[in-house]
Design a protein around this motif. Sequence first.
Motif, PDB file in Angstrom:
ATOM      1  N   ALA A   1     -44.046  20.782  40.968  1.00  0.00           N
ATOM      2  CA  ALA A   1     -43.815  20.149  42.244  1.00  0.00           C
ATOM      3  C   ALA A   1     -42.047  22.018  42.524  1.00  0.00           C
ATOM      4  O   ALA A   1     -42.989  22.896  43.234  1.00  0.00           O
ATOM      5  N   SER A   2     -41.701  22.081  41.369  1.00  0.00           N
ATOM      6  CA  SER A   2     -40.064  23.311  40.532  1.00  0.00           C
ATOM      7  C   SER A   2     -41.170  23.990  41.694  1.00  0.00           C
ATOM      8  O   SER A   2     -40.888  25.489  41.768  1.00  0.00           O
ATOM      9  N   LYS A   3     -42.093  24.394  40.470  1.00  0.00           N
ATOM     10  CA  LYS A   3     -43.097  25.568  40.572  1.00  0.00           C
ATOM     11  C   LYS A   3     -43.306  26.753  41.557  1.00  0.00           C
ATOM     12  O   LYS A   3     -43.530  27.124  41.944  1.00  0.00           O
ATOM     13  N   VAL A   4     -43.959  25.664  42.070  1.00  0.00           N
ATOM     14  CA  VAL A   4     -45.392  25.328  43.344  1.00  0.00           C
ATOM     15  C   VAL A   4     -44.257  25.772  44.278  1.00  0.00           C
ATOM     16  O   VAL A   4     -44.282  26.974  45.198  1.00  0.00           O
ATOM     17  N   ALA A   5     -43.238  25.174  44.627  1.00  0.00           N
ATOM     18  CA  ALA A   5     -42.003  26.106  45.783  1.00  0.00           C
ATOM     19  C   ALA A   5     -41.654  26.697  45.346  1.00  0.00           C
ATOM     20  O   ALA A   5     -41.586  27.818  46.917  1.00  0.00           O
TER      21      ALA A   5
ATOM     22  N   GLY B   1     -33.360  33.527  37.510  1.00  0.00           N
ATOM     23  CA  GLY B   1     -33.557  32.151  36.266  1.00  0.00           C
ATOM     24  C   GLY B   1     -35.175  32.200  35.640  1.00  0.00           C
ATOM     25  O   GLY B   1     -35.950  33.345  35.741  1.00  0.00           O
ATOM     26  N   ARG B   2     -35.480  31.595  34.976  1.00  0.00           N
ATOM     27  CA  ARG B   2     -36.786  31.289  34.583  1.00  0.00           C
ATOM     28  C   ARG B   2     -37.678  30.641  35.289  1.00  0.00           C
ATOM     29  O   ARG B   2     -37.153  29.360  36.504  1.00  0.00           O
ATOM     30  N   THR B   3     -38.729  30.196  35.556  1.00  0.00           N
ATOM     31  CA  THR B   3     -39.723  29.769  36.367  1.00  0.00           C
ATOM     32  C   THR B   3     -39.928  28.247  35.793  1.00  0.00           C
ATOM     33  O   THR B   3     -40.221  28.033  34.932  1.00  0.00           O
ATOM     34  N   PRO B   4     -39.694  27.419  36.874  1.00  0.00           N
ATOM     35  CA  PRO B   4     -40.127  25.868  36.346  1.00  0.00           C
ATOM     36  C   PRO B   4     -41.227  25.461  36.127  1.00  0.00           C
ATOM     37  O   PRO B   4     -42.368  26.468  36.536  1.00  0.00           O
TER      38      PRO B   4
ATOM     39  N   GLY C   1     -50.920  32.659  35.739  1.00  0.00           N
ATOM     40  CA  GLY C   1     -51.608  34.310  35.585  1.00  0.00           C
ATOM     41  C   GLY C   1     -51.557  35.529  36.442  1.00  0.00           C
ATOM     42  O   GLY C   1     -50.460  36.571  35.958  1.00  0.00           O
ATOM     43  N   SER C   2     -51.513  35.222  37.009  1.00  0.00           N
ATOM     44  CA  SER C   2     -51.686  36.184  38.710  1.00  0.00           C
ATOM     45  C   SER C   2     -50.337  36.207  39.287  1.00  0.00           C
ATOM     46  O   SER C   2     -49.385  37.970  39.386  1.00  0.00           O
ATOM     47  N   TYR C   3     -49.118  35.177  39.133  1.00  0.00           N
ATOM     48  CA  TYR C   3     -48.328  34.858  39.498  1.00  0.00           C
ATOM     49  C   TYR C   3     -46.886  35.292  38.508  1.00  0.00           C
ATOM     50  O   TYR C   3     -45.829  36.395  39.106  1.00  0.00           O
ATOM     51  N   ASN C   4     -47.138  35.453  37.241  1.00  0.00           N
ATOM     52  CA  ASN C   4     -46.128  35.993  36.479  1.00  0.00           C
ATOM     53  C   ASN C   4     -45.786  37.309  36.531  1.00  0.00           C
ATOM     54  O   ASN C   4     -45.826  38.370  36.076  1.00  0.00           O
ATOM     55  N   LEU C   5     -47.915  38.277  36.738  1.00  0.00           N
ATOM     56  CA  LEU C   5     -47.346  39.530  36.753  1.00  0.00           C
ATOM     57  C   LEU C   5     -46.557  39.804  37.600  1.00  0.00           C
ATOM     58  O   LEU C   5     -45.981  40.630  37.580  1.00  0.00           O
ATOM     59  N   HIS C   6     -47.268  39.442  38.771  1.00  0.00           N
ATOM     60  CA  HIS C   6     -46.555  39.918  40.393  1.00  0.00           C
ATOM     61  C   HIS C   6     -44.618  39.282  40.012  1.00  0.00           C
ATOM     62  O   HIS C   6     -43.842  40.039  40.698  1.00  0.00           O
ATOM     63  N   ARG C   7     -44.417  38.262  39.522  1.00  0.00           N
ATOM     64  CA  ARG C   7     -43.438  38.583  39.068  1.00  0.00           C
ATOM     65  C   ARG C   7     -42.281  39.631  38.314  1.00  0.00           C
ATOM     66  O   ARG C   7     -41.326  39.593  38.608  1.00  0.00           O
TER      67      ARG C   7
END
Length: 219
Positions: free
Chosen positions: A117-121, A110-113, A83-89
Amino acid sequence: MNKRKTRSEVQVLESYRIALTNVELQPEIASTMAEFGYTTEVIAEGKTLLSETQNAWNFNKQEDNETREAYAIFSEKDSALDGSYNLHRKKAKVVFRNDNVMLQKLALSGRTPKAYASKVATMKTFYSEIIADADIQAKLARLKFPKEEADAGMTAIMELEASRTAYLRETGESQEATQAKDAAFDKLDKWMQEFYAVAKIAMDDKPQLLEALGILVRN
């Protein structure tokens, strides 16, 4: 037939407990079974197996509960970070919408994976680049995205990783406990199957005694 195929493990443990209790408490059953080798000492062996299996079942249940709790913590942290990352993004994409270099640098293209593992990276790249660059921080500040929130985002990632590690550890312990429980049940099942088979022979003419051991006899 293995009783556990049609009855719950709790029901099976209880039926075994009743049988091993009544075989000693009812004198006629005790003496009859003793004639067929099931002396007090032999019955004690069955009770030991029952106790070991009950303990293994209890421990497995505890590990399963701990696994569910660990997953709930991980899932909550994962959802909160998303939730917080999506807003920051979204804010960062607005600020740098015309800067392809910066979009690449912050992993905003592009989109967030979806894969963990890919998402966190991707999240780590995003927050670490912001934390390391005062110019980026200044540009994001106008959309109420201060450096402190980037710091909090990185901290949330570390907490998420720790919670996932804990969850995977609990999963492994739960699987190990399940194997131990199943092994204990296998031993107990074999012992009880022979016990029941002998009881049917020993008390073939005394169906009411068989029923005291949990063996139903058709009329």
